[in-house]
Design a protein around this motif. Sequence first.
Motif, short mmCIF file in Angstrom:
data_model
loop_
_atom_site.label_atom_id
_atom_site.label_comp_id
_atom_site.label_asym_id
_atom_site.label_seq_id
_atom_site.Cartn_x
_atom_site.Cartn_y
_atom_site.Cartn_z
N PHE A 61 0.84 -1.20 0.00
CA PHE A 61 0.00 0.00 0.00
C PHE A 61 0.88 1.25 0.00
O PHE A 61 0.63 2.20 -0.74
CB PHE A 61 -0.92 -0.04 1.22
CG PHE A 61 -1.95 1.04 1.27
CD1 PHE A 61 -2.87 1.20 0.26
CD2 PHE A 61 -2.02 1.91 2.35
CE1 PHE A 61 -3.84 2.20 0.31
CE2 PHE A 61 -2.97 2.90 2.42
CZ PHE A 61 -3.89 3.04 1.39
N LEU A 62 1.94 1.25 0.80
CA LEU A 62 2.86 2.38 0.83
C LEU A 62 3.58 2.56 -0.51
O LEU A 62 3.81 3.68 -0.95
CB LEU A 62 3.89 2.22 1.94
CG LEU A 62 3.40 2.57 3.33
CD1 LEU A 62 4.44 2.19 4.37
CD2 LEU A 62 3.07 4.05 3.42
N THR A 63 3.91 1.46 -1.16
CA THR A 63 4.55 1.53 -2.48
C THR A 63 3.62 2.22 -3.47
O THR A 63 4.04 3.09 -4.24
CB THR A 63 4.92 0.12 -2.98
OG1 THR A 63 5.82 -0.46 -2.06
CG2 THR A 63 5.56 0.18 -4.36
N LEU A 64 2.36 1.84 -3.46
CA LEU A 64 1.39 2.47 -4.36
C LEU A 64 1.21 3.94 -4.02
O LEU A 64 1.11 4.78 -4.92
CB LEU A 64 0.04 1.76 -4.27
CG LEU A 64 -0.03 0.38 -4.90
CD1 LEU A 64 -1.39 -0.24 -4.63
CD2 LEU A 64 0.24 0.44 -6.39
N ALA A 65 1.18 4.26 -2.74
CA ALA A 65 0.99 5.65 -2.33
C ALA A 65 2.17 6.53 -2.74
O ALA A 65 2.01 7.72 -2.97
CB ALA A 65 0.77 5.73 -0.83
N ALA A 66 3.34 5.93 -2.85
CA ALA A 66 4.54 6.69 -3.20
C ALA A 66 4.77 6.78 -4.71
O ALA A 66 5.74 7.37 -5.15
CB ALA A 66 5.76 6.06 -2.53
N LEU A 67 3.89 6.19 -5.50
CA LEU A 67 4.06 6.20 -6.95
C LEU A 67 4.02 7.64 -7.46
O LEU A 67 3.05 8.35 -7.26
CB LEU A 67 2.95 5.38 -7.61
CG LEU A 67 3.03 5.17 -9.11
CD1 LEU A 67 4.29 4.40 -9.48
CD2 LEU A 67 1.80 4.45 -9.61
N PRO A 68 5.10 8.07 -8.10
CA PRO A 68 5.15 9.47 -8.55
C PRO A 68 4.26 9.69 -9.77
O PRO A 68 3.94 8.75 -10.50
CB PRO A 68 6.63 9.67 -8.92
CG PRO A 68 7.10 8.31 -9.30
CD PRO A 68 6.32 7.35 -8.44
N GLU A 69 3.88 10.94 -9.99
CA GLU A 69 3.15 11.29 -11.19
C GLU A 69 4.08 11.13 -12.38
O GLU A 69 5.29 11.30 -12.27
CB GLU A 69 2.64 12.73 -11.13
CG GLU A 69 1.49 12.90 -10.16
CD GLU A 69 0.89 14.29 -10.24
OE1 GLU A 69 1.07 14.98 -11.26
OE2 GLU A 69 0.23 14.67 -9.27
N ALA A 70 3.50 10.80 -13.53
CA ALA A 70 4.31 10.63 -14.74
C ALA A 70 4.71 12.00 -15.27
O ALA A 70 3.89 12.92 -15.32
CB ALA A 70 3.49 9.88 -15.80
N PRO A 71 5.97 12.16 -15.70
CA PRO A 71 6.37 13.42 -16.29
C PRO A 71 5.62 13.64 -17.61
O PRO A 71 5.22 12.69 -18.28
CB PRO A 71 7.87 13.28 -16.53
CG PRO A 71 8.23 11.89 -16.18
CD PRO A 71 7.05 11.21 -15.58
N ALA A 72 5.46 14.89 -18.00
CA ALA A 72 4.69 15.23 -19.20
C ALA A 72 5.29 14.62 -20.46
O ALA A 72 4.57 14.32 -21.40
CB ALA A 72 4.59 16.74 -19.35
N ASP A 73 6.59 14.41 -20.50
CA ASP A 73 7.23 13.86 -21.70
C ASP A 73 7.66 12.41 -21.48
O ASP A 73 8.66 11.96 -22.02
CB ASP A 73 8.42 14.71 -22.12
CG ASP A 73 9.50 14.75 -21.04
OD1 ASP A 73 9.22 14.33 -19.89
OD2 ASP A 73 10.62 15.19 -21.35
N ALA A 74 6.90 11.68 -20.70
CA ALA A 74 7.26 10.31 -20.33
C ALA A 74 7.23 9.38 -21.53
O ALA A 74 6.51 9.58 -22.49
CB ALA A 74 6.29 9.81 -19.26
N ASP A 75 8.02 8.34 -21.41
CA ASP A 75 8.06 7.27 -22.40
C ASP A 75 6.99 6.25 -22.00
O ASP A 75 6.91 5.85 -20.85
CB ASP A 75 9.46 6.66 -22.37
CG ASP A 75 9.54 5.39 -23.15
OD1 ASP A 75 9.35 4.33 -22.54
OD2 ASP A 75 9.79 5.46 -24.37
#
Length: 171
Positions: A61-75
């Motif tokens: 659950f903590l791993t999911l909560a720490a998932l960063p937002e994807a950068p705008a130019d993500a692959d």
Amino acid sequence: MRSLARLARPTAHEVRGALSAINIKLELLGSALAADEAAVRQHLPGLKEQCRRIERLTDAFLTLAALPEAPADADAGTVVSVVVEAVRPLAAVSRVALESVPIAPQLCSGPGIEACRQRLLDVLIEAVANATAGSVIHVDPVAGGGAVRVRDAAGACTDVALPTVENHPDA
């Protein structure tokens, strides 16, 4: 997701603290029991395993909560890989295998990449929640690119579109 993250961290730490206390009390109880109380003693390993299971779930659950937002130019391939790896601990706690084929790199457009990441996360979490222990969930590229297919343990498929430059040329 930010609200979830703010809620998840303190909740997970509280749960972890309670589980630690339970584990300590189980240790004390186990050492205090007389040898002739074998019936009670046989339940201690099961209780301890349940505590370990909740600990693993809290970690996932903590791993999911720490998932960063994807950068705008993500692959696209990286976004899919990051989401799959974030869900993998949750699947492991549920004893569900999560198999993923690498997705070819595609430059994703800014608008829609976060929505794509969130949609894939939602689809995978739902698939894990509905799966039974020992089953397998697959994440594969869709022929022709531009999407990934999540095939759940029952065989149902959900396609998640990847907002690539090819299918969002104005981005």
